[in-house]
Design an enzyme around this catalytic site. Structure first.
Site, PDB file in Angstrom:
ATOM      1  N   PHE A  12       0.826  -1.209   0.000  1.00  0.00           N
ATOM      2  CA  PHE A  12       0.000   0.000   0.000  1.00  0.00           C
ATOM      3  C   PHE A  12       0.870   1.273   0.000  1.00  0.00           C
ATOM      4  CE2 PHE A  12      -2.242   2.816   3.287  1.00  0.00           C
ATOM      5  CZ  PHE A  12      -2.869   3.599   2.330  1.00  0.00           C
ATOM      6  N   THR A 101       9.761 -11.719   9.674  1.00  0.00           N
ATOM      7  CA  THR A 101       9.815 -10.732   8.586  1.00  0.00           C
ATOM      8  C   THR A 101      10.302  -9.375   9.096  1.00  0.00           C
ATOM      9  OG1 THR A 101       8.023 -11.829   7.420  1.00  0.00           O
ATOM     10  CG2 THR A 101       8.430  -9.523   6.848  1.00  0.00           C
ATOM     11  N   GLU A 133       2.650   2.999  16.404  1.00  0.00           N
ATOM     12  CA  GLU A 133       2.168   1.978  17.339  1.00  0.00           C
ATOM     13  C   GLU A 133       3.261   1.499  18.290  1.00  0.00           C
ATOM     14  OE1 GLU A 133      -0.550  -0.884  15.620  1.00  0.00           O
ATOM     15  OE2 GLU A 133      -1.077   0.507  14.014  1.00  0.00           O
ATOM     16  N   LYS A 160       7.831  -4.220  15.230  1.00  0.00           N
ATOM     17  CA  LYS A 160       8.306  -2.955  14.644  1.00  0.00           C
ATOM     18  C   LYS A 160       9.250  -2.246  15.622  1.00  0.00           C
ATOM     19  CE  LYS A 160       7.319  -1.265  11.191  1.00  0.00           C
ATOM     20  NZ  LYS A 160       7.865  -1.425   9.807  1.00  0.00           N
ATOM     21  N   TYR A 213     -15.079  -3.197  16.158  1.00  0.00           N
ATOM     22  CA  TYR A 213     -14.569  -3.902  17.342  1.00  0.00           C
ATOM     23  C   TYR A 213     -14.992  -3.180  18.625  1.00  0.00           C
ATOM     24  CZ  TYR A 213     -11.233  -6.104  14.037  1.00  0.00           C
ATOM     25  OH  TYR A 213     -10.646  -6.779  12.996  1.00  0.00           O
TER      26      TYR A 213
HETATM   27  P1  NAD Z   1       1.457  -3.615   3.280  1.00  0.00           P
HETATM   28  O1  NAD Z   1       1.153  -4.810   4.108  1.00  0.00           O
HETATM   29  O2  NAD Z   1       0.406  -3.043   2.384  1.00  0.00           O
HETATM   30  O3  NAD Z   1       2.721  -3.927   2.333  1.00  0.00           O
HETATM   31  C1  NAD Z   1       3.849  -4.615   2.785  1.00  0.00           C
HETATM   32  C2  NAD Z   1       4.664  -5.020   1.561  1.00  0.00           C
HETATM   33  O4  NAD Z   1       5.841  -5.723   2.022  1.00  0.00           O
HETATM   34  C3  NAD Z   1       3.935  -5.968   0.604  1.00  0.00           C
HETATM   35  O5  NAD Z   1       4.097  -5.537  -0.723  1.00  0.00           O
HETATM   36  C4  NAD Z   1       4.626  -7.310   0.825  1.00  0.00           C
HETATM   37  O6  NAD Z   1       4.607  -8.140  -0.324  1.00  0.00           O
HETATM   38  C5  NAD Z   1       6.027  -6.870   1.208  1.00  0.00           C
HETATM   39  N1  NAD Z   1       6.744  -7.879   2.002  1.00  0.00           N
HETATM   40  C6  NAD Z   1       6.293  -8.525   3.109  1.00  0.00           C
HETATM   41  N2  NAD Z   1       7.221  -9.401   3.536  1.00  0.00           N
HETATM   42  C7  NAD Z   1       8.291  -9.288   2.704  1.00  0.00           C
HETATM   43  C8  NAD Z   1       9.558  -9.912   2.642  1.00  0.00           C
HETATM   44  N3  NAD Z   1       9.913 -10.861   3.526  1.00  0.00           N
HETATM   45  N4  NAD Z   1      10.432  -9.544   1.660  1.00  0.00           N
HETATM   46  C9  NAD Z   1      10.068  -8.601   0.734  1.00  0.00           C
HETATM   47  N5  NAD Z   1       8.870  -7.993   0.745  1.00  0.00           N
HETATM   48  C10 NAD Z   1       7.982  -8.322   1.710  1.00  0.00           C
HETATM   49  O7  NAD Z   1       2.002  -2.537   4.293  1.00  0.00           O
HETATM   50  P2  NAD Z   1       1.790  -0.943   4.334  1.00  0.00           P
HETATM   51  O8  NAD Z   1       0.540  -0.639   5.038  1.00  0.00           O
HETATM   52  O9  NAD Z   1       2.058  -0.404   2.991  1.00  0.00           O
HETATM   53  O10 NAD Z   1       2.990  -0.560   5.319  1.00  0.00           O
HETATM   54  C11 NAD Z   1       4.313  -0.369   4.812  1.00  0.00           C
HETATM   55  C12 NAD Z   1       5.241  -0.035   5.964  1.00  0.00           C
HETATM   56  O11 NAD Z   1       4.787   1.132   6.638  1.00  0.00           O
HETATM   57  C13 NAD Z   1       5.320  -1.140   7.018  1.00  0.00           C
HETATM   58  O12 NAD Z   1       6.656  -1.234   7.450  1.00  0.00           O
HETATM   59  C14 NAD Z   1       4.410  -0.641   8.139  1.00  0.00           C
HETATM   60  O13 NAD Z   1       4.844  -1.115   9.383  1.00  0.00           O
HETATM   61  C15 NAD Z   1       4.594   0.869   8.024  1.00  0.00           C
HETATM   62  N6  NAD Z   1       3.442   1.685   8.458  1.00  0.00           N
HETATM   63  C16 NAD Z   1       2.179   1.438   7.990  1.00  0.00           C
HETATM   64  C17 NAD Z   1       1.130   2.272   8.389  1.00  0.00           C
HETATM   65  C18 NAD Z   1      -0.272   2.067   7.854  1.00  0.00           C
HETATM   66  O14 NAD Z   1      -1.199   2.764   8.284  1.00  0.00           O
HETATM   67  N7  NAD Z   1      -0.499   1.188   6.907  1.00  0.00           N
HETATM   68  C19 NAD Z   1       1.358   3.322   9.271  1.00  0.00           C
HETATM   69  C20 NAD Z   1       2.663   3.544   9.731  1.00  0.00           C
HETATM   70  C21 NAD Z   1       3.698   2.724   9.309  1.00  0.00           C
HETATM   71  P1  TYD Z   2      -6.545  -1.138  11.462  1.00  0.00           P
HETATM   72  O1  TYD Z   2      -6.928  -0.532  10.153  1.00  0.00           O
HETATM   73  O2  TYD Z   2      -6.365  -2.619  11.550  1.00  0.00           O
HETATM   74  O3  TYD Z   2      -5.240  -0.361  11.950  1.00  0.00           O
HETATM   75  P2  TYD Z   2      -4.474  -0.400  13.403  1.00  0.00           P
HETATM   76  O4  TYD Z   2      -5.055  -1.453  14.240  1.00  0.00           O
HETATM   77  O5  TYD Z   2      -3.076  -0.716  13.001  1.00  0.00           O
HETATM   78  O6  TYD Z   2      -4.664   0.963  13.962  1.00  0.00           O
HETATM   79  O7  TYD Z   2      -7.659  -0.728  12.522  1.00  0.00           O
HETATM   80  C1  TYD Z   2      -7.946   0.627  12.794  1.00  0.00           C
HETATM   81  C2  TYD Z   2      -8.934   0.660  13.939  1.00  0.00           C
HETATM   82  O8  TYD Z   2     -10.170   0.066  13.503  1.00  0.00           O
HETATM   83  C3  TYD Z   2      -8.495  -0.164  15.139  1.00  0.00           C
HETATM   84  O9  TYD Z   2      -8.913   0.515  16.325  1.00  0.00           O
HETATM   85  C4  TYD Z   2      -9.249  -1.477  14.997  1.00  0.00           C
HETATM   86  C5  TYD Z   2     -10.533  -1.057  14.323  1.00  0.00           C
HETATM   87  N1  TYD Z   2     -11.147  -2.064  13.420  1.00  0.00           N
HETATM   88  C6  TYD Z   2     -12.506  -2.395  13.559  1.00  0.00           C
HETATM   89  O10 TYD Z   2     -13.213  -1.872  14.437  1.00  0.00           O
HETATM   90  N2  TYD Z   2     -13.032  -3.326  12.710  1.00  0.00           N
HETATM   91  C7  TYD Z   2     -12.300  -3.931  11.733  1.00  0.00           C
HETATM   92  O11 TYD Z   2     -12.836  -4.800  10.993  1.00  0.00           O
HETATM   93  C8  TYD Z   2     -10.912  -3.556  11.588  1.00  0.00           C
HETATM   94  C9  TYD Z   2     -10.058  -4.202  10.542  1.00  0.00           C
HETATM   95  C10 TYD Z   2     -10.381  -2.624  12.454  1.00  0.00           C
END
Ligand code: NAD
Ligand code: TYD
Length: 350
Positions: A12, A101, A133, A160, A213
């Site tokens: 993403f 991972t 987090e 993390k 939730y």
């Molecule tokens: P995501 O799960 O959408 O994508 C993770 C990607 O990593 C995928 O493309 C997957 O194929 C790849 N991957 C997983 N294991 C792998 C491996 N062993 N080798 C190579 N590639 C691998 O995650 P995201 O939501 O895009 O998050 C990306 C980063 O940002 C993560 O490190 C996450 O902790 C951090 N982050 C995410 C959020 C959020 O809200 N999504 C917020 C803060 C930080």
């Molecule tokens: P999420 O998108 O999983 O992110 P994070 O837990 O990393 O913050 O969840 C965001 C918030 O939404 C979290 O408080 C959990 C809640 N949640 C629900 O209430 N229902 C759901 O189906 C999911 C996936 C999350």
């Protein structure tokens, strides 16, 4: 001229970072290294995959030989490390996979950079993407700063936090030039529909129950994903080596209020009667150890790099809903097969 390795670029946030770098910096070589797990999807990058400065390498950050080869072949001088297992609920089912991972994978990548750069650190940077987090849960009225003690409370955040410590250790012990940023919850196009916002959009679209939730009282600080990609760009180019930056949207929402807002937006977009989608809201068993609130103080990245969030929540949510409605083929594709089995399994006892 830079040669940047972006890990997790098919996920993403990674896909937005790759898109930003390949289009804004045509003189850079951008190498997207991704294992393509369930969360990685090359469809996310279809619009840029033909650009001459973009390269894709399918592989695992745990594979040392593969990493060594990629560093050498492309003469990598910068790393933006996003590859990770990223979903809290999955981490509760399989914590070891998250340790492997997120912790071991990060160590292997740090080691690969250290070996490839061999003490010639001038102009090099290892940028680790972390999460708010790691700070645990924020008491009412308080905000996470870069010096807030690390206090992870889920297997995901513990993995993390541990990876963050290894990044700091490589900086301190070997002089590897590193920087870390910790961002709040992202939302926007291409997010896998296991996370709150895309899951709700998909279920509203399909008139499926909306699983909130607990009582929906938990609070998250939401940031549009392109604003995160912009902050990463600024920190990559002007962040202070050896330090941490918090990134956030100053945009706190209780889950239940956010889900109701999405229902209202989608009723309008889908031509449904007002209140129709909200009837799908179903309160389900809470997530164990569910952090009550995340809240970021982003003043350091703002004052040091000039970054600020540019997308208001109204506009960002509307863009996001529009994107998912226009890309139902993408949604149908990523929610077929393995994900459907996961969904049944994850929500069956709630
Ligand atoms: P995501 O799960 O959408 O994508 C993770 C990607 O990593 C995928 O493309 C997957 O194929 C790849 N991957 C997983 N294991 C792998 C491996 N062993 N080798 C190579 N590639 C691998 O995650 P995201 O939501 O895009 O998050 C990306 C980063 O940002 C993560 O490190 C996450 O902790 C951090 N982050 C995410 C959020 C959020 O809200 N999504 C917020 C803060 C930080
Ligand atoms: P999420 O998108 O999983 O992110 P994070 O837990 O990393 O913050 O969840 C965001 C918030 O939404 C979290 O408080 C959990 C809640 N949640 C629900 O209430 N229902 C759901 O189906 C999911 C996936 C999350």
């Amino acid at each position: 001229m830079r040669k940047i390795l972006i890990t997790g670029g098919a996920g993403f946030i990674g896909s937005h970072v790759v898109r930003r770098f390949v289009t804004r910096y045509p003189s850079y070589t951008i190498v997207n290294l991704d294992k393509l797990t369930y969360a990685g999807n090359l469809e996310n990058l279809r619009d840029v995959e033909g650009l001459p400065n973009y390269h894709f390498e399918k592989g695992d950050i745990l594979n040392v030989r593969f990493l060594t080869d990629v560093f050498k072949r492309y003469e990598i001088d910068g790393v933006i490390h996003l590859a990770a297992e990223s979903h809290v609920d999955r981490s509760l089912h399989n914590p070891a996979e998250f340790a492997v991972t997120n912790v071991i994978g990060t160590i292997q990548l740090l080691n690969a950079a250290l070996t490839a750069w061999d003490g010639a650190f001038q102009g090099k940077l290892f940028y680790h993407i972390s999460t708010d987090e790691v700070y645990g849960t924020a008491a009412p009225g308080t905000y996470f700063t870069e010096t807030t003690p690390i206090d992870p409370r889920s297997p995901y955040s513990a993995s993390k936090a541990s990876s963050d410590h290894f990044v700091t250790a490589f900086n301190n012990s070997y002089g590897l030039p590193t920087v870390i940023s910790r961002c709040s919850n992202n939302y926007g196009p291409y997010q896998f529909p296991e996370k709150l916002i895309p899951l709700m959009i998909n279920n509203i679209r399909l008139r499926k129950p909306l699983p909130v939730y607990g009582e929906g009282e938990n609070i998250r600080d939401w940031l549009y994903v392109e604003d995160h990609a912009c902050a990463i760009d600024k920190i990559f180019h002007s962040g202070e080596v050896g330090t941490v930056y918090n990134i956030g949207g100053n945009n706190e929402w209780k889950n239940i209020d956010l889900v109701k807002l999405l229902c209202r937006i989608m009723d309008q977009k889908l031509g449904r009667e007002e209140g129709e989608s909200a009837k799908l809201i179903t309160f389900v068993k809470d997530r164990p150890g569910h952090d009550l609130r995340y809240a970021i103080d982003a003043s350091k990245v703002i004052s040091e790099t000039g970054w600020r969030p540019e997308t208001s929540f109204d506009i960002g949510l509307e863009k996001t809903v529009d994107w998912y409605l226009a890309n139902d083929a993408w949604l149908n594709h990523v929610t077929s097969g393995e994900y459907l089995r996961y969904y049944e399994e994850m929500y069956k006892n709630r």
